[in-house]
Design a protein around this motif. Structure first.
Motif, mmCIF file in Angstrom:
data_model
loop_
_atom_site.group_PDB
_atom_site.id
_atom_site.type_symbol
_atom_site.label_atom_id
_atom_site.label_comp_id
_atom_site.label_asym_id
_atom_site.label_seq_id
_atom_site.Cartn_x
_atom_site.Cartn_y
_atom_site.Cartn_z
ATOM 1 N N THR A 1 13.232 1.112 1.098
ATOM 2 C CA THR A 1 13.877 0.804 2.893
ATOM 3 C C THR A 1 13.068 1.291 3.321
ATOM 4 N N ALA A 2 13.513 0.805 4.618
ATOM 5 C CA ALA A 2 12.150 1.320 6.009
ATOM 6 C C ALA A 2 10.190 1.184 5.514
ATOM 7 N N ASP A 3 9.881 0.891 4.434
ATOM 8 C CA ASP A 3 8.705 0.449 4.362
ATOM 9 C C ASP A 3 8.309 -0.794 5.412
ATOM 10 N N ASN B 1 -1.148 4.781 14.064
ATOM 11 C CA ASN B 1 -1.931 4.091 15.030
ATOM 12 C C ASN B 1 -4.052 4.039 14.555
ATOM 13 N N ALA B 2 -3.568 3.053 13.902
ATOM 14 C CA ALA B 2 -4.779 2.672 13.219
ATOM 15 C C ALA B 2 -4.854 0.977 12.891
ATOM 16 N N GLN C 1 0.741 -1.374 0.199
ATOM 17 C CA GLN C 1 0.137 0.390 0.485
ATOM 18 C C GLN C 1 0.846 1.267 -0.493
ATOM 19 N N ALA C 2 0.897 1.836 -1.195
ATOM 20 C CA ALA C 2 1.711 3.252 -1.412
ATOM 21 C C ALA C 2 0.930 4.199 -0.884
ATOM 22 N N ASP D 1 5.869 5.945 4.701
ATOM 23 C CA ASP D 1 5.524 7.511 4.631
ATOM 24 C C ASP D 1 3.795 7.706 5.106
ATOM 25 N N LEU D 2 3.095 6.220 4.507
ATOM 26 C CA LEU D 2 1.898 6.507 4.370
ATOM 27 C C LEU D 2 1.472 5.426 6.014
ATOM 28 N N PHE D 3 2.625 4.301 6.468
ATOM 29 C CA PHE D 3 2.192 3.638 7.796
ATOM 30 C C PHE D 3 3.169 4.911 9.069
#
Length: 126
Positions: free
Chosen positions: A53-55, A78-79, A31-32, A71-73
């Motif tokens: 990296t870091a996804d 918190n969801a 999921q981008a 970034d999306l994460f």
């Protein structure tokens, strides 16, 4: 510690995932947060998409990894994510369910303070 899952899926999504796995083999989800596919979860054959990296891997659905753009994460950390499937076409045509006239979708809900203290550990792509 580590008992609350970050990811689940509806029965309808699990059924479609099993159909896709029967046809394509091992799968993965990504999921981008980008512009082209929006934030629609995409289903690929395992290895056809490499996380950055870091996804973040937030869990698995039917045994298949579900990765989220780093970034999306950060925005949704918190969801709880619930993977679902809808009839119709999403924002693009790269996800394996598209030729079936289906599209994956995520429903979100915010974790309670108690859940936040018991979340499963994350995996970061290196």
């Amino acid at each position: 510690m580590g008992t609350v899952k970050r990811l689940d899926a509806t029965d309808k999504a699990k059924e479609l995932i099993r159909e896709l796995a029967d046809e394509f083999g091992d799968l993965m989800f990504y999921q981008a947060g980008g512009c082209c596919e929006g934030t629609q979860p995409m289903c690929y054959m395992k290895g056809d998409y490499i996380p950055r990296t870091a996804d973040v891997k937030i869990g698995s659905v039917c045994g298949y990894e579900f990765w989220v753009d780093r970034d999306l994460f950060e925005y949704w950390k918190n969801a709880h994510f619930t993977l679902d499937v809808l009839d119709g076409f999403g924002t693009g045509g790269f996800s394996l369910e598209m030729p079936r006239g289906k599209t994956f979708k995520v429903h979100y809900r915010i974790f309670s303070p108690e859940e936040l203290e018991q979340l499963e550990e994350l995996t970061y792509f290196e």
